[in-house]
Design a protein around this motif. Structure first.
Motif, PDB file in Angstrom:
ATOM      1  N   GLY A   1      -8.103 -63.560   1.082  1.00 49.54           N
ATOM      2  CA  GLY A   1      -8.961 -64.211   0.092  1.00 49.54           C
ATOM      3  C   GLY A   1      -9.851 -63.248  -0.668  1.00 49.54           C
ATOM      4  N   LYS A   2      -9.434 -61.967  -0.740  1.00 51.84           N
ATOM      5  CA  LYS A   2     -10.232 -60.927  -1.432  1.00 51.84           C
ATOM      6  C   LYS A   2     -11.671 -60.910  -0.913  1.00 51.84           C
ATOM      7  CE  LYS A   2      -7.777 -60.145  -5.726  1.00 51.84           C
ATOM      8  NZ  LYS A   2      -7.883 -60.044  -7.181  1.00 51.84           N
ATOM      9  N   LEU A   3     -11.784 -61.045   0.416  1.00 49.03           N
ATOM     10  CA  LEU A   3     -13.102 -61.120   1.041  1.00 49.03           C
ATOM     11  C   LEU A   3     -13.437 -59.815   1.761  1.00 49.03           C
ATOM     12  CD1 LEU A   3     -15.465 -63.103   1.620  1.00 49.03           C
ATOM     13  CD2 LEU A   3     -14.246 -63.806   3.677  1.00 49.03           C
ATOM     14  N   VAL A   4     -14.621 -59.295   1.474  1.00 43.84           N
ATOM     15  CA  VAL A   4     -15.116 -58.102   2.170  1.00 43.84           C
ATOM     16  C   VAL A   4     -16.136 -58.581   3.202  1.00 43.84           C
ATOM     17  CG1 VAL A   4     -16.285 -55.874   1.928  1.00 43.84           C
ATOM     18  CG2 VAL A   4     -14.856 -56.713   0.058  1.00 43.84           C
ATOM     19  N   LYS A   5     -15.762 -58.462   4.484  1.00 41.60           N
ATOM     20  CA  LYS A   5     -16.680 -58.894   5.549  1.00 41.60           C
ATOM     21  C   LYS A   5     -17.325 -57.667   6.190  1.00 41.60           C
ATOM     22  CE  LYS A   5     -14.464 -63.187   7.081  1.00 41.60           C
ATOM     23  NZ  LYS A   5     -13.995 -63.909   8.277  1.00 41.60           N
ATOM     24  N   ILE A   6     -18.643 -57.638   6.198  1.00 45.65           N
ATOM     25  CA  ILE A   6     -19.358 -56.512   6.809  1.00 45.65           C
ATOM     26  C   ILE A   6     -20.377 -57.064   7.785  1.00 45.65           C
ATOM     27  CG2 ILE A   6     -20.808 -54.483   6.390  1.00 45.65           C
ATOM     28  CD1 ILE A   6     -19.446 -54.095   3.776  1.00 45.65           C
ATOM     29  N   HIS A   7     -20.407 -56.475   8.975  1.00 44.22           N
ATOM     30  CA  HIS A   7     -21.342 -56.924  10.014  1.00 44.22           C
ATOM     31  C   HIS A   7     -22.250 -55.764  10.409  1.00 44.22           C
ATOM     32  CE1 HIS A   7     -22.703 -59.470  13.354  1.00 44.22           C
ATOM     33  NE2 HIS A   7     -22.847 -58.328  13.992  1.00 44.22           N
TER      34      HIS A   7
END
Length: 503
Positions: free
Chosen positions: A189-195
């Protein structure tokens, strides 16, 4: 453990059995690991060819687009150690000639990305950097940088300090990590997940910083960002003891528990739900002009993990359908050739079912690919072959304290090491059925660290849990890949920001 002590431990929200085990670790110490040799490019470290790099740069983004990818950034803790020399100067008589470090800091003051902010903070006090330099008032400059009445850098986390100056803006490490995320951590989903793992007192400031950046990055890249935070869990704190291994009591009679090092973050990592998790330290970032190598090698280690994981999953699926000479042969090939691990000497003498169960147990584990850079004398864990209890040999990242340097053989292996770990990891934490592994089951609790500290003028011993990329991942399947030195640019002191890589 007496009842009074047990009641105190429970009252402080801790588990008496865990604490009893920690106290016995203080008494017994931790055993050294048996190393059989260093991991080198000839034995245990892969050196990727240009063709392989090109292959992963092409294939990785396509695969990542259909899975969940997360970038996990340990960012807890204040940056006070970065400014140790400046704090000492502030406590002293202000004589610049006594510290080459502070002399360099002052001489190059205009090179720091926080220069304009510092000057503005001084102007609020009706002075400026130029005025302070004219009257040799260096303490005013240093104090305004570090103290809460100025920029408060002495109490801020590294992630929120201005590291890099660009034409139109100055960026913090948190900002640089968001940009890096758009280069290799783009998932479904063209999602950049950063934690980010943060300290409780810093979380609000992190959120404010990130919220000010994300809208413009989303608009510029066409990607969506999902930034999450967690804090090191209080339940992972470990008991402190006196030099006689008795619980260390505070003045009010309570027992002292302390944060247990980065190994405690295994619990935070365990809570992350993703197909692929990149791990990188908060202070290891570079300006845009140097990001291309980082991007290439992050894609390479991510792509390599996904390809190897496919082969591991295939072997495990065949095992789940039928255990035969054919499926055993395939699993053995994956373990020794694809993962590059070493079987026990007596493996071939075992009955078929025992060999199958052994390989099943070995293959069905979390997997990680770790970047390794050539050793340049920097402190950090090194890659070694370790002899396991079952006779197999695995690749591990060890700290010096885990190696018995009084043993000539171990010392020889240690001195022959060619690479070290810059905390550049990608992890696969789901099994072949898509279920998440419980990562706590794969750590070796006998690989913690004991350190000496002091509190209120009294000496104490502290216990660190097995390091996140050391013993906390001891039971994982591990591959090492050589990455270029330019991908490793940590900032340990404020003057590291003067290095060309950060200008």
């Amino acid at each position: 453990m007496d009842t009074l002590l047990k009641d105190k431990i429970i009252a402080q929200g801790m588990d008496p059995d865990t604490v009893a085990e920690q106290i016995s670790n203080f008494k017994d110490g931790f055993p050294y690991l048996k190393i059989t040799g260093p991991a080198t490019p000839q034995d245990g470290i892969q050196v990727l060819s240009n063709d392989q790099l090109k292959h992963f740069v092409e294939t990785y983004p396509k695969k990542a687009a259909s899975i969940e990818v997360v970038k996990f950034v340990p960012a807890s803790g204040a940056a006070s150690r970065m400014f140790k020399d400046l704090f000492s100067f502030l406590d002293g008589d202000g004589d610049l000639s006594k510290s080459a470090f502070v002399q360099k800091f002052i001489d190059k003051i205009e090179k720091f990305a926080f220069y304009d902010d510092l000057n503005a903070a001084l102007k609020e006090k009706n002075t400026s950097i130029a005025d302070c330099l004219d009257r040799n008032d260096y303490k005013e400059i240093v104090g305004t940088l570090l103290e809460d009445s100025g920029l408060g850098y002495g109490n801020l986390p590294k992630g929120l300090l201005k590291f890099h100056q660009y034409e139109s803006e100055a960026r913090t490490p948190a900002y640089e990590h968001l940009i890096e995320g758009s280069q290799y951590a783009v998932g479904k989903g063209k999602l950049v997940k950063i934690h980010f793992t943060v300290s409780p007192e810093h979380e609000e400031k992190f959120r404010k910083e990130i919220e000010s950046i994300v809208p413009k990055l989303e608009s510029k890249t066409g990607l969506k960002y999902e930034v999450t935070y967690s804090q090191q869990k209080k339940s992972t704190d470990t008991i402190a003891v006196s030099m006689d291994n008795e619980p260390f009591l505070e003045e009010d009679g309570s027992i002292l528990f302390r944060p247990a090092g980065h190994g405690a973050l295994l619990e935070n990592l365990n809570d992350i739900s993703a197909d692929l998790i990149f791990i990188k330290n908060i202070d290891n970032v570079v300006p845009d002009r140097l990001k291309s190598d980082t991007k290439t090698y992050k894609m390479a280690i991510g792509g390599l993990l996904l390809e190897i994981q496919e082969k591991v999953f295939e072997a495990l699926k065949e095992f789940s359908q039928e255990i035969s000479d054919e499926s055993l042969k395939k699993a053995k090939n994956v373990f020794t050739e694809v993962l590059g691990a070493k079987l026990p000497n007596e493996f071939e003498n075992q009955p078929l079912m025992e060999r199958a169960n052994f390989l099943k147990g070995k293959l069905n584990r979390p997997i990680r690919v770790c970047g390794m850079v050539k050793n340049t004398g920097e402190p950090g864990g090194g890659p070694f072959w370790v002899l396991e209890k079952d006779g197999s040999q695995s690749l591990q990242i060890l700290e010096t304290a885990q190696i018995d340097l009084s043993d000539p053989e171990s010392k020889k292996h240690f001195q022959a090491a060619t690479h070290f770990n810059p905390v550049d990891l990608v992890c696969g934490t789901r099994n072949f059925k898509g279920e998440e592994f419980d990562l706590l089951k794969y750590r070796d609790m006998k690989t913690g660290f004991i350190t000496e500290k002091s509190k209120s003028g009294r000496e104490l011993k502290a216990l660190e849990l097995p390091g996140l990329w050391n013993g906390a991942m001891a039971g994982w399947n591990t591959l090492f890949v050589e990455v270029p030195l330019i991908t490793f640019n940590p900032v340990k002191t404020v003057n590291d920001l003067l290095r060309d890589e950060h200008q």
